[in-house]
Design an enzyme around this catalytic site. Structure first.
Site, PDB file in Angstrom:
ATOM      1  N   PHE A  80       0.826  -1.216   0.000  1.00 30.38           N
ATOM      2  CA  PHE A  80       0.000   0.000   0.000  1.00 30.38           C
ATOM      3  C   PHE A  80       0.856   1.261   0.000  1.00 30.38           C
ATOM      4  O   PHE A  80       0.362   2.346  -0.289  1.00 30.38           O
ATOM      5  CB  PHE A  80      -0.870   0.064   1.271  1.00 30.38           C
ATOM      6  CG  PHE A  80      -1.920  -1.007   1.407  1.00 30.38           C
ATOM      7  CD1 PHE A  80      -1.608  -2.258   1.899  1.00 30.38           C
ATOM      8  CD2 PHE A  80      -3.247  -0.740   1.063  1.00 30.38           C
ATOM      9  CE1 PHE A  80      -2.578  -3.238   2.045  1.00 30.38           C
ATOM     10  CE2 PHE A  80      -4.231  -1.701   1.206  1.00 30.38           C
ATOM     11  CZ  PHE A  80      -3.890  -2.961   1.703  1.00 30.38           C
ATOM     12  N   THR A 133      -4.163   2.207  -8.629  1.00 30.07           N
ATOM     13  CA  THR A 133      -5.244   3.171  -8.763  1.00 30.07           C
ATOM     14  C   THR A 133      -5.830   3.194 -10.172  1.00 30.07           C
ATOM     15  O   THR A 133      -5.134   2.842 -11.130  1.00 30.07           O
ATOM     16  CB  THR A 133      -4.703   4.576  -8.404  1.00 30.07           C
ATOM     17  OG1 THR A 133      -5.664   5.556  -8.758  1.00 30.07           O
ATOM     18  CG2 THR A 133      -3.418   4.899  -9.156  1.00 30.07           C
ATOM     19  N   ASP A 134      -7.065   3.677 -10.281  1.00 32.87           N
ATOM     20  CA  ASP A 134      -7.674   3.865 -11.604  1.00 32.87           C
ATOM     21  C   ASP A 134      -7.042   5.036 -12.358  1.00 32.87           C
ATOM     22  O   ASP A 134      -7.226   5.175 -13.565  1.00 32.87           O
ATOM     23  CB  ASP A 134      -9.194   4.071 -11.483  1.00 32.87           C
ATOM     24  CG  ASP A 134      -9.601   5.275 -10.637  1.00 32.87           C
ATOM     25  OD1 ASP A 134      -8.729   5.979 -10.097  1.00 32.87           O
ATOM     26  OD2 ASP A 134     -10.825   5.512 -10.510  1.00 32.87           O
ATOM     27  N   GLU A 135      -6.299   5.899 -11.629  1.00 32.42           N
ATOM     28  CA  GLU A 135      -5.761   7.098 -12.289  1.00 32.42           C
ATOM     29  C   GLU A 135      -4.743   6.764 -13.364  1.00 32.42           C
ATOM     30  O   GLU A 135      -4.448   7.601 -14.217  1.00 32.42           O
ATOM     31  CB  GLU A 135      -5.140   8.047 -11.253  1.00 32.42           C
ATOM     32  CG  GLU A 135      -6.135   8.517 -10.232  1.00 32.42           C
ATOM     33  CD  GLU A 135      -5.792   9.872  -9.618  1.00 32.42           C
ATOM     34  OE1 GLU A 135      -4.910  10.563 -10.144  1.00 32.42           O
ATOM     35  OE2 GLU A 135      -6.428  10.217  -8.615  1.00 32.42           O
ATOM     36  N   TYR A 159       1.688  11.968  -9.980  1.00 38.52           N
ATOM     37  CA  TYR A 159       1.257  10.846  -9.123  1.00 38.52           C
ATOM     38  C   TYR A 159       0.864   9.638  -9.964  1.00 38.52           C
ATOM     39  O   TYR A 159       1.382   8.527  -9.770  1.00 38.52           O
ATOM     40  CB  TYR A 159       0.076  11.283  -8.238  1.00 38.52           C
ATOM     41  CG  TYR A 159      -0.689  10.101  -7.654  1.00 38.52           C
ATOM     42  CD1 TYR A 159      -0.103   9.272  -6.701  1.00 38.52           C
ATOM     43  CD2 TYR A 159      -1.991   9.810  -8.075  1.00 38.52           C
ATOM     44  CE1 TYR A 159      -0.788   8.182  -6.182  1.00 38.52           C
ATOM     45  CE2 TYR A 159      -2.687   8.723  -7.565  1.00 38.52           C
ATOM     46  CZ  TYR A 159      -2.079   7.915  -6.614  1.00 38.52           C
ATOM     47  OH  TYR A 159      -2.754   6.832  -6.112  1.00 38.52           O
ATOM     48  N   LYS A 163       2.558   5.886 -10.291  1.00 36.23           N
ATOM     49  CA  LYS A 163       1.858   4.625  -9.991  1.00 36.23           C
ATOM     50  C   LYS A 163       1.867   3.725 -11.229  1.00 36.23           C
ATOM     51  O   LYS A 163       2.022   2.503 -11.120  1.00 36.23           O
ATOM     52  CB  LYS A 163       0.415   4.898  -9.548  1.00 36.23           C
ATOM     53  CG  LYS A 163       0.262   5.530  -8.178  1.00 36.23           C
ATOM     54  CD  LYS A 163       0.748   4.656  -7.035  1.00 36.23           C
ATOM     55  CE  LYS A 163      -0.134   3.462  -6.784  1.00 36.23           C
ATOM     56  NZ  LYS A 163       0.303   2.733  -5.540  1.00 36.23           N
ATOM     57  N   PRO A 314      -4.167  21.890 -12.057  1.00 36.33           N
ATOM     58  CA  PRO A 314      -3.557  21.782 -13.391  1.00 36.33           C
ATOM     59  C   PRO A 314      -3.654  20.341 -13.910  1.00 36.33           C
ATOM     60  O   PRO A 314      -3.401  19.389 -13.171  1.00 36.33           O
ATOM     61  CB  PRO A 314      -2.083  22.147 -13.139  1.00 36.33           C
ATOM     62  CG  PRO A 314      -2.071  22.869 -11.839  1.00 36.33           C
ATOM     63  CD  PRO A 314      -3.225  22.348 -11.033  1.00 36.33           C
TER      64      PRO A 314
END
Ligand code: NAD
Ligand code: DAU
Length: 375
Positions: A80, A133-135, A159, A163, A314
Site C-alpha cells: 500500500f 489506482t484507476d488514475e 502521481y 503509480k 492543473p
C-alpha cells in the site's frame, strides 16, 4: 504464518490492518515510513495486540526489508505504501518518483530474493499484491465506457505516472522472474481515517468549522467512489483467490461529480448537525448571495452556502469510472456499501472522532506516535 503490509499506517492500509486482524488470527508486520500521511493513532485500538508488529521504515531500504522478510517469513506482501496525493505531486513530484517508482523497485528486488529462497510449498503459496489506482488509465470522455483491465495506460499527473510505472515494474517482475504478483486498480476511496487534505474529509471538517468548501474549476469532474472497507475486502479476496499475474479493477459503480458529493455532504450535515445561527458557531454571509445570520427563519443558512469555486487543478482529469465486472464475475466480490450508506457512515465517523481530527489537525498525532511506540 504472517503477512507484510507496507503503508499500513495510512488511510487505506490502516483500515486494511484493522479489518484483517478483526477477521483473521494471522499476524501483520506493518512497515511504514510514517510520512505526513502515516498516523499510528489509526491503529491505537491494536495497542498491546501481539499480532500487530509495527516497524518504522522505508520500502526502499534494501537492508531493512530483507531482514524483516528473513525474520518474519511472511506468506504475502501487500504493497500500500505510496505518496498518494495528486496535488502534492504537482507541487513536488520528487518524493513520488522516489517512493512509488524507486521504492517499489527495491521492494520488488527484496521480494524476489526472498521468494527465490523459499522452499516448495512456501514458494508456491507466496503472493505479492500491489495496490494501485484507476488514475493510471487517464481521463474518460463523458459517455465513454468505464475503465476495464485492458484499457491503455494514459497517466496525466506525476502521481498517476509514478503509480503507472510501479504497475509496469510489478508486471515485469512476474513476466521476467516469475514473481507471483497480483495488481488491483481501485477508484476513489472514502471512509474512516481519511487524511483531511483529500476532498471528502476536507469538506466535512471545513463545513463543521464554517470554512469555505473549495471546489476546483466547475466542480463537474466525475469520480467513482468506493467505501474503504469494501476496497479492503476486495484486496483480501484477490489475495485469497486471485490468479497470479492478473490485474483486477475495483470500484463501487458510483460515479458522482465533485459538486454532487459536496452537496450531499452539506445536506447530511444539515440533517445531523444543523446550523444554529444563534449559537454563533460560525458566520455565513461573506459572499453577496449567501444568507446572513439575521435573515428570516426560512432563510436559515445551510452548509451549501459555504461552497466556493476556486482555481482548477492543473491537468485535472475530467472523469474516472471503473468497470468492476471482472472481480465480481471471477472472484465473487461485490461492495457492501452504496455511496449513500457509506457517506453517512463517514460523516458520522468524523463527528464521533473529534479527538482524532484535532490531533491530525494540530500535528499532535506525531507526538502520540513517539510517546506510545518510541522510534
Ligand atoms: P496514504 O497517503 O493515506 O498512505 C500512504 C502510507 O504509506 C502512509 O502511511 C505513509 O507513511 C506510507 N509511506 C509513504 N512512503 C513510504 C515509504 N517509502 N516506505 C514506507 N511507507 C511509506 O495513501 P492511501 O490513500 O491509504 O493509499 C494507499 C495505496 O492505495 C496507495 O498506493 C494509493 O496509490 C492506492 N490507492 C488509493 C486510493 C484512494 O482513494 N486513497 C484509491 C486507489 C488506490
Ligand atoms: O482515483 C483514485 C485516486 O483518488 C487515488 O489514486 C489517490 O491516491 C487519491 O488521493 C484520490 O485522488 P483524487 O485526486 O481523485 O482525490 P482528491 O480527494 O484529492 O480529489 C477528489 C476530486 O475532488 C478531484 O477531482 C479534485 C477535487 N477537489 C479536491 C480537493 C482537495 C476539489 O474540487 N477541491 C479540493 O479542495
Amino acid at each position: 504464518m504472517s503477512i507484510l503490509v507496507t503503508g499500513g499506517a495510512g488511510f487505506i492500509g490502516s483500515n486494511f490492518v484493522l479489518d484483517w486482524l478483526a477477521q483473521e488470527n494471522e499476524p501483520v508486520v506493518n512497515l511504514d515510513r510514517l510520512t505526513y500521511a502515516g498516523n499510528l493513532e489509526n491503529l491505537s485500538s491494536l495497542e498491546g495486540d501481539a499480532r500487530h508488529i509495527f516497524v518504522r521504515g522505508d520500502i526502499g531500504d534494501a537492508a531493512l526489508v530483507p531482514s524483516l522478510l528473513a525474520l518474519h517469513k511472511p506468506r504475502a506482501i501487500l504493497n500500500f505504501a505510496a505518496e498518494s496525493h495528486v496535488d502534492r505531486s504537482i507541487h513536488g513530484p520528487g518524493e513520488f518518483i522516489q517512493t512509488n517508482i524507486v521504492g517499489t523497485f527495491h521492494l520488488l528486488e527484496s521480494a524476489r530474493a526472498y521468494w527465490n529462497g523459499l522452499d516448495g510449498d512456501d514458494q508456491r503459496r507466496f503472493r505479492f499484491v500491489h495496490v494501485s489506482t484507476d488514475e493510471v488509465y487517464g481521463s474518460l470522455a463523458p459517455q465513454a465506457p468505464a475503465f476495464n483491465e485492458t484499457h491503455r495506460y494514459e497517466p496525466n499527473s506525476p502521481y498517476s505516472a509514478s503509480k503507472a510505472a510501479s504497475d509496469h515494474l510489478v508486471r515485469a517482475y512476474h513476466h521476467t522472474y516469475g514473481l507471483p504478483v497480483l495488481t488491483t486498480n481501485c477508484s476513489n476511496n472514502y471512509g474512516p481515517y481519511h487524511f483531511p487534505e483529500k476532498l471528502i474529509p476536507l469538506c466535512i471538517l471545513n463545513a463543521l468549522a464554517g470554512k469555505p468548501l473549495p471546489i476546483y474549476g466547475d466542480g463537474l469532474q466525475v469520480r467513482d467512489w468506493l467505501y474503504v472497507k469494501d476496497h479492503c475486502s476486495a484486496i483480501r479476496r484477490v489475495l485469497q483467490s486471485g490468479l497470479v499475474g492478473e490485474t483486477y479493477n475495483v470500484g463501487g459503480w458510483s460515479e458522482k461529480t465533485n459538486l454532487e458529493v459536496v452537496q450531499m455532504l452539506c445536506d447530511i450535515l444539515d440533517e445531523v448537525r444543523p446550523l444554529n445561527p444563534a449559537s454563533g458557531e460560525w458566520q455565513v454571509g461573506s459572499g453577496k448571495d449567501s444568507p446572513s445570520l439575521s435573515t428570516a427563519h426560512s432563510l436559515l443558512p445551510t452548509y451549501r452556502s459555504l461552497i466556493t469555486y476556486v482555481a482548477d487543478r492543473p491537468g485535472h482529469d475530467r472523469r474516472y469510472a471503473i468497470d468492476a465486472g471482472k472481480i465480481e464475475r471471477e472472484l465473487g466480490w461485490k461492495p457492501k456499501e452504496t455511496f449513500e450508506s457509506g457517506i453517512r457512515k463517514t460523516v458520522r465517523w468524523y463527528l464521533d472522532n473529534q479527538r482524532w481530527v484535532a490531533n491530525v489537525m494540530s500535528g499532535a498525532y506525531r507526538e502520540w506516535c513517539e510517546r506510545h511506540y518510541g522510534k
